[in-house]
Design a protein around this motif. Sequence first.
Motif, PDB file in Angstrom:
ATOM      1  N   LEU A 173       0.810  -1.223   0.000  1.00  0.00           N
ATOM      2  CA  LEU A 173       0.000   0.000   0.000  1.00  0.00           C
ATOM      3  C   LEU A 173       0.839   1.266   0.000  1.00  0.00           C
ATOM      4  CD1 LEU A 173      -2.771  -1.127   2.504  1.00  0.00           C
ATOM      5  CD2 LEU A 173      -3.201  -0.290   0.184  1.00  0.00           C
ATOM      6  N   GLU A 174       1.941   1.263   0.742  1.00  0.00           N
ATOM      7  CA  GLU A 174       2.717   2.498   0.825  1.00  0.00           C
ATOM      8  C   GLU A 174       3.479   2.793  -0.462  1.00  0.00           C
ATOM      9  OE1 GLU A 174       5.246   2.202   4.227  1.00  0.00           O
ATOM     10  OE2 GLU A 174       6.602   0.718   3.339  1.00  0.00           O
ATOM     11  N   LYS A 175       3.509   1.842  -1.387  1.00  0.00           N
ATOM     12  CA  LYS A 175       4.095   2.105  -2.701  1.00  0.00           C
ATOM     13  C   LYS A 175       3.125   2.876  -3.593  1.00  0.00           C
ATOM     14  CE  LYS A 175       7.089  -1.986  -2.667  1.00  0.00           C
ATOM     15  NZ  LYS A 175       7.363  -3.313  -3.294  1.00  0.00           N
ATOM     16  N   LYS A 176       1.815   2.812  -3.248  1.00  0.00           N
ATOM     17  CA  LYS A 176       0.786   3.460  -4.071  1.00  0.00           C
ATOM     18  C   LYS A 176       0.142   4.669  -3.399  1.00  0.00           C
ATOM     19  CE  LYS A 176      -2.322   1.197  -6.206  1.00  0.00           C
ATOM     20  NZ  LYS A 176      -3.461   0.283  -6.474  1.00  0.00           N
ATOM     21  N   HIS A 177       0.123   4.659  -2.048  1.00  0.00           N
ATOM     22  CA  HIS A 177      -0.632   5.679  -1.321  1.00  0.00           C
ATOM     23  C   HIS A 177       0.247   6.343  -0.265  1.00  0.00           C
ATOM     24  CE1 HIS A 177      -4.282   4.142  -3.206  1.00  0.00           C
ATOM     25  NE2 HIS A 177      -3.873   2.928  -2.886  1.00  0.00           N
ATOM     26  N   ASP A 178      -0.090   7.583   0.030  1.00  0.00           N
ATOM     27  CA  ASP A 178       0.654   8.360   1.023  1.00  0.00           C
ATOM     28  C   ASP A 178      -0.120   8.341   2.340  1.00  0.00           C
ATOM     29  OD1 ASP A 178       2.571   9.970   2.142  1.00  0.00           O
ATOM     30  OD2 ASP A 178       1.677  11.836   1.410  1.00  0.00           O
ATOM     31  N   PHE A 179       0.409   7.687   3.353  1.00  0.00           N
ATOM     32  CA  PHE A 179      -0.241   7.610   4.657  1.00  0.00           C
ATOM     33  C   PHE A 179       0.812   7.322   5.719  1.00  0.00           C
ATOM     34  CE2 PHE A 179      -0.096   3.287   3.065  1.00  0.00           C
ATOM     35  CZ  PHE A 179       0.219   2.517   4.181  1.00  0.00           C
ATOM     36  N   ASP A 180       0.428   7.503   6.987  1.00  0.00           N
ATOM     37  CA  ASP A 180       1.276   7.116   8.118  1.00  0.00           C
ATOM     38  C   ASP A 180       0.686   5.878   8.771  1.00  0.00           C
ATOM     39  OD1 ASP A 180       3.104   9.209   7.885  1.00  0.00           O
ATOM     40  OD2 ASP A 180       1.857  10.564   9.091  1.00  0.00           O
ATOM     41  N   PHE A 181       1.561   4.979   9.208  1.00  0.00           N
ATOM     42  CA  PHE A 181       1.129   3.827  10.005  1.00  0.00           C
ATOM     43  C   PHE A 181       1.591   4.067  11.435  1.00  0.00           C
ATOM     44  CE2 PHE A 181       1.917  -0.600  11.600  1.00  0.00           C
ATOM     45  CZ  PHE A 181       0.580  -0.897  11.791  1.00  0.00           C
ATOM     46  N   ILE A 182       0.662   4.394  12.324  1.00  0.00           N
ATOM     47  CA  ILE A 182       0.975   4.765  13.701  1.00  0.00           C
ATOM     48  C   ILE A 182       0.844   3.545  14.608  1.00  0.00           C
ATOM     49  CG2 ILE A 182       0.339   6.222  15.648  1.00  0.00           C
ATOM     50  CD1 ILE A 182      -0.756   8.251  13.688  1.00  0.00           C
ATOM     51  N   VAL A 183       1.863   3.289  15.399  1.00  0.00           N
ATOM     52  CA  VAL A 183       1.848   2.209  16.389  1.00  0.00           C
ATOM     53  C   VAL A 183       1.967   2.829  17.775  1.00  0.00           C
ATOM     54  CG1 VAL A 183       3.042   0.177  17.280  1.00  0.00           C
ATOM     55  CG2 VAL A 183       2.838   0.524  14.799  1.00  0.00           C
ATOM     56  N   ILE A 184       0.961   2.610  18.610  1.00  0.00           N
ATOM     57  CA  ILE A 184       1.003   3.073  20.000  1.00  0.00           C
ATOM     58  C   ILE A 184       1.214   1.845  20.885  1.00  0.00           C
ATOM     59  CG2 ILE A 184      -0.261   4.218  21.859  1.00  0.00           C
ATOM     60  CD1 ILE A 184      -1.866   5.719  19.768  1.00  0.00           C
ATOM     61  N   ALA A 185       2.333   1.794  21.567  1.00  0.00           N
ATOM     62  CA  ALA A 185       2.664   0.610  22.364  1.00  0.00           C
ATOM     63  C   ALA A 185       3.732   0.967  23.388  1.00  0.00           C
ATOM     64  CB  ALA A 185       3.154  -0.516  21.453  1.00  0.00           C
ATOM     65  N   ASP A 186       4.104  -0.032  24.194  1.00  0.00           N
ATOM     66  CA  ASP A 186       5.142   0.185  25.203  1.00  0.00           C
ATOM     67  C   ASP A 186       6.541  -0.040  24.645  1.00  0.00           C
ATOM     68  OD1 ASP A 186       4.656  -2.504  24.860  1.00  0.00           O
ATOM     69  OD2 ASP A 186       4.740  -3.021  26.980  1.00  0.00           O
ATOM     70  N   ARG A 187       6.617  -0.475  23.391  1.00  0.00           N
ATOM     71  CA  ARG A 187       7.904  -0.574  22.721  1.00  0.00           C
ATOM     72  C   ARG A 187       7.678  -0.536  21.214  1.00  0.00           C
ATOM     73  NH1 ARG A 187       9.833  -6.627  24.248  1.00  0.00           N
ATOM     74  NH2 ARG A 187       9.466  -5.704  26.292  1.00  0.00           N
ATOM     75  N   SER A 188       8.717  -0.162  20.492  1.00  0.00           N
ATOM     76  CA  SER A 188       8.600  -0.042  19.039  1.00  0.00           C
ATOM     77  C   SER A 188       8.694  -1.417  18.379  1.00  0.00           C
ATOM     78  CB  SER A 188       9.702   0.871  18.502  1.00  0.00           C
ATOM     79  OG  SER A 188       9.624   0.992  17.104  1.00  0.00           O
ATOM     80  N   PRO A 189       7.847  -1.672  17.379  1.00  0.00           N
ATOM     81  CA  PRO A 189       7.907  -2.966  16.692  1.00  0.00           C
ATOM     82  C   PRO A 189       9.044  -3.004  15.679  1.00  0.00           C
ATOM     83  CG  PRO A 189       6.216  -1.618  15.696  1.00  0.00           C
ATOM     84  CD  PRO A 189       6.763  -0.831  16.873  1.00  0.00           C
ATOM     85  N   GLU A 190       9.452  -4.205  15.320  1.00  0.00           N
ATOM     86  CA  GLU A 190      10.464  -4.381  14.284  1.00  0.00           C
ATOM     87  C   GLU A 190       9.755  -4.692  12.976  1.00  0.00           C
ATOM     88  OE1 GLU A 190      13.221  -7.330  15.579  1.00  0.00           O
ATOM     89  OE2 GLU A 190      13.861  -6.193  17.355  1.00  0.00           O
ATOM     90  N   LEU A 191       9.413  -3.629  12.242  1.00  0.00           N
ATOM     91  CA  LEU A 191       8.685  -3.757  10.989  1.00  0.00           C
ATOM     92  C   LEU A 191       9.436  -3.040   9.876  1.00  0.00           C
ATOM     93  CD1 LEU A 191       5.045  -2.991  12.235  1.00  0.00           C
ATOM     94  CD2 LEU A 191       5.984  -5.239  11.678  1.00  0.00           C
ATOM     95  N   ARG A 192       9.376  -3.594   8.688  1.00  0.00           N
ATOM     96  CA  ARG A 192       9.997  -2.960   7.525  1.00  0.00           C
ATOM     97  C   ARG A 192       8.915  -2.151   6.795  1.00  0.00           C
ATOM     98  NH1 ARG A 192      12.330  -8.226   4.824  1.00  0.00           N
ATOM     99  NH2 ARG A 192      10.306  -8.906   5.643  1.00  0.00           N
ATOM    100  N   ILE A 193       8.488  -1.100   7.449  1.00  0.00           N
ATOM    101  CA  ILE A 193       7.445  -0.238   6.905  1.00  0.00           C
ATOM    102  C   ILE A 193       7.945   1.201   6.984  1.00  0.00           C
ATOM    103  CG2 ILE A 193       5.059   0.553   7.164  1.00  0.00           C
ATOM    104  CD1 ILE A 193       4.429  -2.154   8.452  1.00  0.00           C
TER     105      ILE A 193
END
Length: 354
Positions: A213-233
């Motif tokens: 999706l991020e190759k076609k559309h402009d948006f933010d993916f927000i993660v609210i948590a007690d630690r940051s995830p390990e994602l390739r985004i």
Amino acid sequence: MKVLFVVPFPLGKAASQRYRVEQFLPFLQKRGIKYKVAPFWDASTWTVLYKKGHFLRKATGVFDGFLRRALLLLQLPSYNYVFIHREATPVGPPWFEWIAAKVFRKKLIYDFDDAIWLNNTSDENKSVTRYKWQHKTEKICRWSYKVSVGNNFLKEYAQQFNQQVVLLPSAVDLINKYNKLKNQQVERITVGWIGSHSTLPYLKLIEPALQRLEKKHDFDFIVIADRSPELRIDSMVFVPWNQETEVDGLLRFSIGVMPLPDTEWARGKCAFKAIQYMALGIPAIVSAVGANTEAVLNGETGYTCTTEQEWYESLERLLTDPDLRAKQGEAGRAQVEERYALQAYEQTFVSLFS
């Protein structure tokens, strides 16, 4: 009447306890019912409990927690009911529950909102899993006066051992807390997720769809948590969870997601993230697993997905249509008002103590 709440966590720290115990306490106060809340973990240990290392501090915290539980036994004669949220101690047999029920003859109210009788090993707890005694859930159900559970899957389990099982969904306060609606007519579109370290791995399930999706559309993916995830985004924005800003953080979302694997453990989940999203007028896209399929009306308040392609198409549909987001958001709010409003369950909670 006096009620003793035996809970795992310090006050205000864990979602399960905040929404299944703490937010209901004013209903007891209103009726003049006295109570005490007794956590196992102290605030100091809680700050390092899920971090690597700190072995001595954690060991001291466990010792202190067991000592507090032993001393708590001396206070049991002054209480009419003992409410156990999840378990009295995080490891070992249910000795506290047995003494309370069989020796002191107290009426136990046993509450849980996960399939806690199953092993759910993570990197943080795999070293102590063998000591957790998950099978004690059955025993505590048998000893209890009543059992309170968060969804029908958990209810069916508990009814094998106790016929006094009360369905008490994890609800939200629409008057004092979840009392705003997301404005979907915004320039910057966001997809969001809220949770803890224990459920962060589930985000891997939708990582491929988000990458496409991020190759076609402009948006933010927000993660609210007690630690940051390990994602390739590339679009990911990490926001540390804070109780005081929880609702404001959620209102940053245009779309809320709740991926889950199709496992027995996941079927014990209570769709709470989806309920939080919908309460604020945010359409929810969820895995079609367990209580998610009851909370989210597919195509009306969001979408339930089973494949990566369904995740991709559902997200793209909402990313590109603000009117659809607003329509589904309004329908989601109405769904929560009807089925998951805190005030609607006041009498259900109070009736546990009768």
